[in-house]
Design a protein around this motif. Structure first.
Motif, mmCIF file in Angstrom:
data_model
loop_
_atom_site.group_PDB
_atom_site.id
_atom_site.type_symbol
_atom_site.label_atom_id
_atom_site.label_comp_id
_atom_site.label_asym_id
_atom_site.label_seq_id
_atom_site.Cartn_x
_atom_site.Cartn_y
_atom_site.Cartn_z
ATOM 1 N N GLU A 369 0.840 -1.203 0.000
ATOM 2 C CA GLU A 369 0.000 0.000 0.000
ATOM 3 C C GLU A 369 0.874 1.252 0.000
ATOM 4 N N GLU A 430 -8.689 -0.097 -6.048
ATOM 5 C CA GLU A 430 -7.379 -0.647 -6.370
ATOM 6 C C GLU A 430 -6.337 0.351 -5.896
ATOM 7 N N VAL A 431 -5.128 -0.139 -5.725
ATOM 8 C CA VAL A 431 -4.007 0.730 -5.418
ATOM 9 C C VAL A 431 -3.173 0.757 -6.691
ATOM 10 N N SER A 446 -4.617 -5.541 -2.626
ATOM 11 C CA SER A 446 -4.673 -5.524 -1.167
ATOM 12 C C SER A 446 -5.442 -6.742 -0.651
ATOM 13 N N PHE A 447 -6.325 -6.556 0.320
ATOM 14 C CA PHE A 447 -7.092 -7.664 0.904
ATOM 15 C C PHE A 447 -8.221 -8.122 -0.012
ATOM 16 N N MET A 448 -8.450 -7.416 -1.104
ATOM 17 C CA MET A 448 -9.524 -7.807 -2.028
ATOM 18 C C MET A 448 -9.047 -8.945 -2.921
ATOM 19 N N PRO A 491 -6.354 -12.930 -2.165
ATOM 20 C CA PRO A 491 -5.838 -11.614 -1.745
ATOM 21 C C PRO A 491 -4.366 -11.439 -2.142
ATOM 22 N N LEU B 322 -12.833 2.532 1.672
ATOM 23 C CA LEU B 322 -12.429 1.189 1.243
ATOM 24 C C LEU B 322 -11.921 0.359 2.413
ATOM 25 N N ASN B 357 -15.559 -8.519 -3.269
ATOM 26 C CA ASN B 357 -14.554 -9.581 -3.299
ATOM 27 C C ASN B 357 -13.766 -9.686 -1.997
ATOM 28 N N LEU B 358 -14.499 -9.583 -0.895
ATOM 29 C CA LEU B 358 -13.869 -9.811 0.408
ATOM 30 C C LEU B 358 -13.635 -11.300 0.653
ATOM 31 N N THR B 359 -12.627 -11.588 1.452
ATOM 32 C CA THR B 359 -12.460 -12.945 1.968
ATOM 33 C C THR B 359 -13.493 -13.194 3.078
#
Lengths: 500, 500
Positions: A369, A430-431, A446-448, A491, B322, B357-359
């Motif tokens: 990040e 998004e990053v 990232s965590f997505m 992820p 986010l 699209n989370l875990t």
């Protein structure tokens, strides 16, 4: 001893002039020496210092090749007050001090890229010789290019034992009374300390110099913390006169090392004996006395210092939100218009404190990040350890899972030597970073965990998909204009587009 | 048909009066009927509605046991305009509508606890019979106690097929032209629609009623979304007269179901044809016409509605950051002084969009954050599916890993029937809740992984350690006053202290 100095030195190396002088009374406050160095149109004045045992030294870092002249003045009579020496080409891998190129970029003085990936070991230099050696070995095997550490020893949980040495002549309080239950009751006012703030302990500073030098050989910047609040000895509440004497001594000793950065404080806002005016005074003295204008900043606990102050070269940030840290990098950079160095985004580990028990995944995620948002993330590690050796304070070896992922990130970032800045066309989810010329794009999720992503670009791109956790890299071919990239739905995935 | 009505009904059940009436011209706008219901000092007026095929109905939800009288008036002549019926005890498990007890608590009208754990299936009721049945079966096997869904069909990615039915008489645009690449070009102004907004399609509403009823039997609240922006038919830009006629029709049909909540909109701020004045008018008409004052709110995309408006019973929040969503629950509750229902904190899944699209880990973590910060988190699921059936819109079965962890959370929360609110003594690095009487404490460490934690309490506590991801529970014994709890050093751990 006849004054000694070398006749040849490498560019950005340390030139050192040594001589004997008076030993009576207190040379630290009664004697002085300084030198003017000149080469071509450049003239630089450097203070000398007393190194104990009747020895005085002046150090200087030349920044161009050629013949330098010098002229010494001192409070005591000297032989050979003038001399010359030749500065040759820099050693291989020597690029000079780190400088600020712009909001998004730190570069070495010779213009070559500097990728700042820091770590923190607050008092590693004040541990045993064995542990110092082990720390240097660990650093040599990892990707870190900066390390933050203190000149003063540290008193805190997991930091109750005696340091290797003290900066002043005197005796400390009895540390055998300390336990991890009662340590909080001891502070800068604790009884039993007996220090002479007018007499430095040269061995303490010599040890730090050996560490700075060793870091320099590894290509690692030494981010020196001048003051900090975790104190049972009274070093955080010395009179201003003592603070400034200490500061000038430190500058005289350390500033000729090309890899020095100045951090006025760790957590300045916890230092209740210093006002903003005190910090500004320290900054002023630092600016006036450091002939090389090494990078300067000051680190917060809760409240950021005003990084827009002219003397601040870069933001040295401790995150002040439990959840968002590196995610704010680009906002901070845009606000302060200076590089953002994330000097504390919490540490990988498992101790009781929320700042010291991140998973490797979360530490690595914060690095990505921060890096793709145009900043410079910093690492630290705090695992419970049978002998109480925690990287964050003592150095030693690393136990976490993030360092090898940080190496992987470094490899990818080094393939964009021109550096990255946030891509203004990034989607909210998004990053996204882009190189200044717009030829390389990096996206991070990232965590997505998208199963695919659609791109709408112009031109033709070589596409690489990275699993930043499992450290895999897959070149998936050429794509043009509008295209869909299938992703693993996990992820920590990144994508690179390289314009063809 | 002679008017029909039951002589007995359960408290909070639906009393329904049915009669025949005129069929010529347009009964939806030319005819009306209504009734006054009274019992003791309570008098309630309920509008009736035309249900097609010459049938008119009036529905009423009694809220106390006893003999009710009613008197009908209508635009057409009626037999049996007066009558009585007896209201008996509520059915087992029937606790009445959900009400707001205070900032932190929702309760049923009979005072029994209501634990709000929502999910979202926007147009599940407008899918095939088989899919509706499957959705109800899935709901019966999970912990969700509220479901958000739309009255109007939805046009969006993964939502291009025809709904089961339309709310108005008419014909839709040809949906065979739609692809997941071009759907964005179709909107509320698209050509090919031909609707008569003055004529409702009773079959559409009957289907929704069957769904509301079925949910009621499962103990699940039906959070009905009245308007939304994802439209290719023009339902999001009807004239205000048509909006309000539709609203009155919906109220007349649905408000007698105890488990109805009103959500004025999904993402009101994306509905560019409606002004704040329009929303306030809709709220006013809703307040005037819903005799039971069912819960009312309105859901945002980017910008929160002003939840301090008197008609808003609770905050219906879509997170607008986010990274931080449920983490802000307590701040929002304190600010608005109303219960915070987290109606969108992103969905577990793997579609391309960052909101979907989370875990399972992250979804579960957000549930714990929201619940222990005194709010009511909501679930949703968006996995890529071979037939395009995504729980978030269509219902069906669940594929994610969070639902069984949400069940585990529900079990723990049901052991605190008096509810939780944020513990004002929480440390910055924990999520801490306390029951109103201070007899139960829950601590959650989110993504952090302490190896131990120290507590400084008064009294003696039974301590339980939960692994919220692996769904394990360990009673580790009694601890008093100041004590240390050893923890596994993994993320997603919670601790409960029960005062003895």
């Amino acid at each position: 001893m006849v004054p000694y100095y070398p006749r040849e030195v490498d560019c950005w190396g340390v030139f050192e002039y040594s001589c004997n002088g008076p030993t009576e009374n207190n040379p630290f406050i009664e004697q002085w020496l300084k030198a003017e160095f000149s080469c071509g149109r450049e003239t630089i004045c450097a203070d000398g210092f007393y190194d104990g045992d009747g020895l005085y030294r002046i150090r200087f870092m030349p920044s161009s090749e050629g013949v330098y002249q010098f002229h010494i003045t001192a409070s005591f009579p000297l032989e050979n007050m003038d001399g010359t020496f030749t500065v040759g080409a820099p050693k291989a891998g020597q690029h000079g001090p780190v400088r600020v190129a712009d909001t998004w970029r730190l570069v070495y003085e010779d213009g070559s890229p500097y990728l700042c990936l820091g770590t923190t070991c607050y008092v590693w230099a004040l541990q045993s010789d064995e542990l110092v050696t082990e720390t240097l070995k660990t650093l040599s095997q990892n990707a870190f290019t900066k390390i933050r550490f203190c000149i003063f020893p540290k008193h805190y949980a997991y930091n109750l034992h005696e340091p290797y040495s003290y900066p002043f002549v005197g005796t400390p309080m009895d540390s055998s009374v300390l336990t991890d239950q009662n340590f909080d009751a001891y502070n800068e006012h604790s009884a039993g300390n007996n220090w002479d703030f007018t007499r430095f302990n040269p061995a303490h500073f010599q040890r730090l110099e050996r560490c700075i030098e060793a870091l320099g050989k590894l290509g690692i910047e030494a981010d020196l913390i001048l003051f900090h609040p975790y104190d049972r000895w009274g070093f955080s509440c010395m009179p201003q006169e003592a603070d400034l004497r200490y500061l000038r001594y430190v500058i005289a000793r350390f500033s000729a090392y090309h890899n020095v950065w100045w951090s006025l404080a760790n957590e300045y806002d916890l230092m209740k004996h210093k006002t903003l005016a005190d910090w500004e005074k320290i900054a002023q003295v630092l600016c006036e006395n450091d002939p090389y204008s090494h990078l300067r900043s000051i680190h917060n606990c809760f409240h950021f210092y005003d990084y827009s102050r002219p003397w601040v070269t870069h933001c040295s940030i401790q995150r002040n939100d439990l959840y968002k840290s590196a995610e704010l990098t680009n906002q901070w950079a845009v606000h302060y218009r200076k590089p953002v160095v994330l000097d504390e985004i919490a540490y990988e580990g498992n101790i009781q404190y929320g700042w010291g028990n991140l998973t490797g995944e979360e530490m690595t995620r914060r690095f990505w990040e921060g890096a793709l948002r145009g900043g410079y993330p910093g690492h630290g590690e705090t695992f419970l350890h049978p002998s109480g050796i925690l990287w964050w304070s003592h150095g030693g070896t690393l136990h976490g899972e993030s360092p090898e992922r940080i190496r992987f990130l470094a490899e990818i970032l080094r393939e964009v030597p021109e550096g990255l800045q946030p891509n203004p066309e990034a989607s909210w989810d998004e990053v996204a970073a882009v190189s200044p010329a717009g030829t390389q794009y990096l996206y991070y999720y990232s965590f997505m965990r998208p199963g695919f992503r659609d791109f709408h670009m112009k031109g033709r791109y070589a596409v690489t998909v990275y699993d930043t956790w499992n450290r895999t890299k897959e070149d998936i071919g050429m794509y043009s204009d509008s295209f869909r990239i299938q992703l693993p739905g996990k992820p920590y995935i990144a994508i690179r587009l390289q314009k063809q």
